[in-house]
Design a protein around this motif. Structure first.
Motif, PDB file in Angstrom:
ATOM      1  N   ARG A   3      -0.843  -7.474  -6.556  1.00  5.82           N
ATOM      2  CA  ARG A   3      -0.785  -6.564  -5.576  1.00  5.82           C
ATOM      3  C   ARG A   3      -1.403  -7.346  -4.268  1.00  5.82           C
ATOM      4  O   ARG A   3      -0.655  -7.747  -3.392  1.00  5.82           O
ATOM      5  CB  ARG A   3      -0.535  -5.437  -5.538  1.00  5.82           C
ATOM      6  N   LYS A   4      -2.729  -7.333  -4.598  1.00  5.47           N
ATOM      7  CA  LYS A   4      -3.405  -7.545  -3.844  1.00  5.47           C
ATOM      8  C   LYS A   4      -3.080  -9.014  -3.538  1.00  5.47           C
ATOM      9  O   LYS A   4      -3.512  -9.639  -1.656  1.00  5.47           O
ATOM     10  CB  LYS A   4      -5.037  -7.988  -4.403  1.00  5.47           C
ATOM     11  N   TYR A   6      -0.512 -11.095  -3.616  1.00  3.65           N
ATOM     12  CA  TYR A   6       0.765 -10.598  -2.534  1.00  3.65           C
ATOM     13  C   TYR A   6      -0.208 -10.280  -1.525  1.00  3.65           C
ATOM     14  O   TYR A   6       0.918 -10.922  -0.248  1.00  3.65           O
ATOM     15  CB  TYR A   6       1.715  -9.638  -3.353  1.00  3.65           C
ATOM     16  N   ASN A   7      -0.296  -9.068  -0.651  1.00  2.36           N
ATOM     17  CA  ASN A   7      -0.688  -9.053   0.571  1.00  2.36           C
ATOM     18  C   ASN A   7      -1.557  -9.974   0.895  1.00  2.36           C
ATOM     19  O   ASN A   7      -1.002 -10.027   1.827  1.00  2.36           O
ATOM     20  CB  ASN A   7      -1.153  -7.282   0.132  1.00  2.36           C
ATOM     21  N   ASN A   8      -2.351 -10.278   0.842  1.00  5.74           N
ATOM     22  CA  ASN A   8      -2.822 -11.499   0.884  1.00  5.74           C
ATOM     23  C   ASN A   8      -1.767 -12.427   1.938  1.00  5.74           C
ATOM     24  O   ASN A   8      -1.946 -12.936   2.629  1.00  5.74           O
ATOM     25  CB  ASN A   8      -3.355 -12.292   0.743  1.00  5.74           C
ATOM     26  N   LYS A  11      -0.275 -11.938   4.366  1.00  7.23           N
ATOM     27  CA  LYS A  11      -0.556 -12.209   6.089  1.00  7.23           C
ATOM     28  C   LYS A  11      -1.162 -13.877   6.288  1.00  7.23           C
ATOM     29  O   LYS A  11      -0.896 -14.098   7.430  1.00  7.23           O
ATOM     30  CB  LYS A  11      -2.371 -12.132   5.754  1.00  7.23           C
ATOM     31  N   TRP A  43       7.716 -10.963  -3.976  1.00  7.71           N
ATOM     32  CA  TRP A  43       7.916  -9.207  -4.868  1.00  7.71           C
ATOM     33  C   TRP A  43       8.576  -8.633  -6.322  1.00  7.71           C
ATOM     34  O   TRP A  43       8.429  -8.810  -7.503  1.00  7.71           O
ATOM     35  CB  TRP A  43       7.886  -8.315  -3.386  1.00  7.71           C
TER      36      TRP A  43
END
Length: 164
Positions: A3-4, A6-8, A11, A43
């Motif tokens: 998840r981290k 993916y979030n990076n 951005k 995702w």
């Protein structure tokens, strides 16, 4: 991909993926849909996509989305013309260079346009483009050559001859 990661990735890659989507479809609102589709697909496939391949995966998704959109628009345009019995060719009008380039790019086959956009606007190498489009590196060179020849012919037909 976690998840981290993916979030990076969101951005880091969102702006570049959005620019590519805008160039592919020509509409900023439509491009937002393509970007959202690409990130949703990333995702869904996060377990099988390596973090280092995330941006390429997203660009590939946008490319496939744009091809599907192009086919959909083409079918609807053909149906509209069949029903109206008219032609879309209008009077010969002068365009500024930006509009002429956009018109010339819009006439390219989707795969040629994508290769050209990735190379000339986004700065990818032929090797990277081959990975994104899932084609051979030599085929990318062929696509680029054909796209440039077609763009040149279209621009000359629109009155933008570099010999003037």
């Amino acid at each position: 991909m976690t998840r981290k990661e993916y979030n990076n990735g969101v951005k880091l890659w969102a702006d570049e993926v959005y620019r590519f989507a805008v160039h592919c479809c020509g509409d900023s609102e439509c491009a937002k849909d393509g970007v959202q589709e690409a990130f949703a697909s990333l995702w869904e496939h996060r377990d099988s996509v390596d973090e280092t391949k995330g941006k390429g995966f997203l660009l590939t998704c946008v490319h496939h989305w744009a091809m599907s959109l192009h086919r959909h628009r083409k079918v609807h345009e053909e149906n509209r013309l069949d029903m109206a019995g008219a032609s879309t060719t209008g009077p010969d009008m002068r365009f500024d260079l930006r509009e002429a380039l956009q018109q010339a790019a819009a006439r390219l086959p989707e795969i040629h346009r994508s290769a050209l956009l990735l190379k000339d606007l986004e700065g990818y190498s032929c090797h990277e483009i081959a990975e994104i489009l899932h084609v051979d590196e030599k085929q990318v060179s062929v696509y680029l050559y054909r796209a440039r020849v077609s763009m040149r012919k279209t621009l000359i037909a629109l009155g933008y001859d570099n010999n003037n």
